[in-house]
Motif scaffolding. Structure first.
Motif: not given
Length: 213
Positions: A26-28, A101-104, A108-112
């Protein structure tokens, strides 16, 4: 608000064939939205939970957000609807909003995440927004009181659900006509604004005499 595929797009047939193996990020902006809405819901759930414990210790305790006969968190907390699953509703929020919140933060850390994950998140937010809608009805027409912290959680859940759905529609995780994808991409802000506005109007009209007296 758009998100980014972790892989380049191919033809529709190719996308259908390997959709299960794709991962989406996702985007920032989208990631921050999940962090902010999840954090807002978590804050509301935390404050309500603390006040609920204080109310259990002291039946005469008055929560800080009980401002008048209408805006009365205490009336909400004492209702049967406040523990519909056999435990205080905000305890469910402590878990679910923390997950979002953890998913977001992960995004932000680059997770897919894979398709099943995004569908699961969409289903979870759909349950959340449905439950909030039921609580809104109960609050306005049966309990006859309004909780400000609950209202914060309602808005956070609505925004969360709308944008997770937009994300999934835009990237064909949820099937939708191309025209609908284009409209949602261009006017993504319309559904949450209208939805929240309708709730505001219902609250205003429900206690119109009180607000204008």
């Amino acid at each position: 608000m758009t998100t980014v595929l972790a892989r380049g797009r191919g033809s529709s047939a190719e996308e259908t064939a390997d959709n299960a193996d794709r991962v989406w990020g996702g985007t920032r902006a989208f990631a921050l939205l999940l962090v902010i809405t999840g954090g807002a819901g978590l804050l509301a759930a935390w404050v309500i939970t603390l006040d609920k414990f204080k109310l259990l210790e002291d039946p005469d305790f008055t929560p800080g957000c009980s401002l008048n006969p209408v805006v009365s968190c205490g009336n909400i907390m004492k209702s049967d609807q406040a523990s519909v699953f056999g435990f205080p509703n905000p305890m469910l929020g402590l878990v679910t909003y923390a997950v979002v919140t953890g998913i977001g933060a992960g995004l932000l850390a680059g997770a897919r995440y894979r398709r099943w994950f995004w569908l699961g998140l969409n289903a979870g937010t759909l349950f959340g927004v449905g439950f909030c809608t039921w609580l809104q009805y109960q609050s306005l027409y049966n309990i006859n009181s309004l909780c400000l912290w609950c209202s914060l959680a309602w808005v956070a859940t609505i925004v969360m659900f709308c944008y997770v759905t937009v994300h999934n529609v835009e990237h064909r995780i949820l099937p939708a006509p191309a025209g609908l994808r284009g409209v949602l991409s261009e006017f993504h802000w319309v559904p949450p604004v209208l939805w929240t506005g309708v709730i505001g109007m219902l609250i205003l009209t429900r206690w119109w005499d009180f607000w204008t007296s």
